[in-house]
Design an enzyme around this catalytic site. Sequence first.
Site, short mmCIF file in Angstrom:
data_model
loop_
_atom_site.label_atom_id
_atom_site.label_comp_id
_atom_site.label_asym_id
_atom_site.label_seq_id
_atom_site.Cartn_x
_atom_site.Cartn_y
_atom_site.Cartn_z
N ALA A 134 0.97 -1.32 0.07
CA ALA A 134 -0.18 0.32 0.07
C ALA A 134 1.33 1.53 -0.01
O ALA A 134 0.20 2.18 -0.33
CB ALA A 134 -1.40 -0.04 1.43
N ALA A 135 2.08 0.91 0.65
CA ALA A 135 2.15 2.57 0.94
C ALA A 135 3.53 3.10 -0.38
O ALA A 135 3.84 2.13 -1.23
CB ALA A 135 3.54 2.15 1.85
N PRO A 136 3.32 4.43 -0.71
CA PRO A 136 2.76 5.42 0.63
C PRO A 136 1.85 5.67 0.23
O PRO A 136 1.06 6.35 0.95
CB PRO A 136 4.07 6.56 0.21
CG PRO A 136 4.13 5.99 -1.72
CD PRO A 136 4.18 4.46 -1.87
N GLY A 137 0.80 4.99 0.02
CA GLY A 137 -0.40 5.09 -0.07
C GLY A 137 -1.60 5.80 -2.05
O GLY A 137 -2.49 5.64 -0.82
N GLY A 138 -0.92 6.08 -2.67
CA GLY A 138 -1.31 7.09 -3.15
C GLY A 138 -3.15 6.33 -3.62
O GLY A 138 -3.65 6.64 -3.29
N LYS A 139 -3.06 4.59 -3.76
CA LYS A 139 -3.88 4.33 -4.20
C LYS A 139 -4.94 3.88 -3.11
O LYS A 139 -6.26 3.97 -3.17
CB LYS A 139 -3.21 2.39 -5.39
CG LYS A 139 -3.25 3.48 -6.18
CD LYS A 139 -2.63 2.35 -6.75
CE LYS A 139 -1.32 1.80 -8.34
NZ LYS A 139 0.36 2.46 -7.52
N CYS B 256 4.01 -0.72 -12.57
CA CYS B 256 4.50 0.55 -12.83
C CYS B 256 5.46 -0.13 -14.14
O CYS B 256 7.07 0.87 -13.77
CB CYS B 256 5.31 1.72 -12.61
SG CYS B 256 5.74 1.58 -10.75
N ASP C 57 4.69 -8.51 5.72
CA ASP C 57 4.81 -9.31 4.42
C ASP C 57 3.54 -10.22 4.01
O ASP C 57 3.17 -10.63 4.45
CB ASP C 57 5.69 -10.17 4.52
CG ASP C 57 6.67 -11.12 3.22
OD1 ASP C 57 5.50 -10.63 1.77
OD2 ASP C 57 6.83 -12.35 3.49
C1 LIG Z 1 4.37 -0.17 -6.24
S1 LIG Z 1 4.88 0.50 -4.68
C2 LIG Z 1 3.09 1.01 -4.24
C3 LIG Z 1 2.81 1.74 -3.59
C4 LIG Z 1 1.18 1.79 -3.21
N1 LIG Z 1 0.19 0.99 -4.08
C5 LIG Z 1 0.91 3.65 -4.19
O1 LIG Z 1 -0.01 3.82 -4.54
O2 LIG Z 1 1.26 4.26 -3.55
C6 LIG Z 1 5.44 -1.51 -3.84
C7 LIG Z 1 5.24 -1.56 -2.35
O3 LIG Z 1 5.29 -2.78 -1.81
C8 LIG Z 1 5.84 -2.82 -0.79
N2 LIG Z 1 6.28 -4.34 -0.94
C9 LIG Z 1 7.21 -4.99 -1.53
N3 LIG Z 1 7.47 -6.23 -1.24
C10 LIG Z 1 5.81 -6.32 -0.56
C11 LIG Z 1 5.00 -7.59 0.41
N4 LIG Z 1 5.97 -8.90 0.54
N5 LIG Z 1 5.23 -7.65 1.52
C12 LIG Z 1 4.06 -5.90 1.68
N6 LIG Z 1 4.33 -4.82 0.93
C13 LIG Z 1 5.64 -5.27 0.18
C14 LIG Z 1 7.37 -1.77 -1.06
O4 LIG Z 1 7.53 -0.96 -0.18
C15 LIG Z 1 6.15 -0.92 -2.04
O5 LIG Z 1 6.20 -0.01 -0.99
#
Ligand SMILES: C[S@@+](CC[C@H](N)C(=O)[O-])C[C@H]1O[C@@H](n2cnc3c(N)ncnc32)[C@H](O)[C@@H]1O
Length: 443
Positions: A250-255, A370, A298
């Site tokens: 989710a982070a940083p949370g745009g969606k 992306c 995770d």
């Molecule tokens: C593409 S970014 C997400 C962007 C977010 N959805 C947004 O719209 O702002 C991918 C995210 O996946 C997290 N991530 C990577 N592997 C993960 C896992 N196994 N479990 C949970 N989060 C994970 C990363 O920390 C990163 O924040």
Amino acid sequence: MKPARLDRGLAIAGLQRLWAGTRLDDLLMEMAPEQAGRGTLQWLWSACLRQHGSLRRLTELLLRKALRPEDEDLSALLHLALEELRAGQRPDFAVVNDWVGACALLHKEWARGLVNALLRRYLREREPLEEQIRDAHWNHPQWLVRRLQQVYPTQWPDILAANLREAPLWLRVNPQAITPAAYAERLAEASLPAQSHAGLPEALRLDTAVPVRALPGWERGWVSIQDGAAQRAAHILAPRPDERVLDACAAPGGKTTHLLSFGVRQLTALDRSQARLERLRRELQRLQLPLPSLHVADAADVDAWWDGMVFDAILLDAPCTASGVIRRHPDILLRRREDDVERVRHEQRRLLAALWRVLKPGGRLLYCTCSVLPEENGEQIASFLEEHDDARALPHPQCGQRLPGEEGMDGFFYALLGKIPMAVPVSRETDGAHCRAAAQDRV
Ligand SMILES: C[S@@+](CC[C@H](N)C(=O)[O-])C[C@H]1O[C@@H](n2cnc3c(N)ncnc32)[C@H](O)[C@@H]1O
């Protein structure tokens, strides 16, 4: 941008950090958190990253003899100065004076003559020098150019060119605070004309980037920054207020904030990064949105975070090579390695398989990245469908691969997957009929 007001010492130190692998976003947060000089630093650092190959060739040509490793700061100074000269936003003499003066900030007064001579030589011989470095003009790692040529034999030059252009500023209006039409009027009053987009009701696009605090109602949560391609995700998943929704990465949370603006009441948001989840928390506060259930976890380690209640809709915005968002994150050009593709592909596969378990039969999962590489996208989903009898691709006009620059947006991939309810067999005959129907349903 006003490069005259640039903190040149910070610019040099920051560029060295970027060369060493620091992410541009992290560096901006750490070194330039306040708005005043941030825009200029972001512009100049981004330009140096986009032009890294060309600038390296140019400094090699100008220097004739390589600098000592302990003079890497002077290399960074030269990259920044040359890129500012190439951008041509200020008079050449002012640019040269300011960067020659910056030698004092490095306690390298001895280098003033050298920097002065090199920059003046560039100005004198600009055209032949630029001609000599033409073969470096794609400024992408070779493995990525090769891969894009294989996958997109006709489109690859457009993709590379789009990656090297500055991205427009996409806004997402918070409809719970103000209507998009009323916000567009506020922007026009602030001399920031914006365009709407037919398929994205809350989106407005500004052709020129401005600091966020120049946006009307920023502090009051009227608007967020989010590329149009990223805004598509919540519209494809289209959650209803009564559904149980999971935003797995989710982070940083745009969606996440976009999903909440659909009125979703039961939202679980996970991310393995505590620091990035903190940014999500701050964003929720700014937008005055209700706090969802947030967990640092995770997502693939389901037993560690799941309460046993299945989800109606899941968003898996998977970690990826980010090869579709290079125009916004030009540090990827330096940081991404060829073997990252296999690493993220493995992680995406692990996440998809684990999250499928927590999806309700009849529910849907939106997988997006992306990235523009098929091994993370179409091929990943094809293998998933082959391995999961209860999965099918749900047709949706917005799904599939989008390339960077299309409609002014980032490169993105979306696949909407439906979980086929496996009915409890009433008799041998109905069970067989169900399985046949389910198989026909699979795309
Ligand atoms: C593409 S970014 C997400 C962007 C977010 N959805 C947004 O719209 O702002 C991918 C995210 O996946 C997290 N991530 C990577 N592997 C993960 C896992 N196994 N479990 C949970 N989060 C994970 C990363 O920390 C990163 O924040």
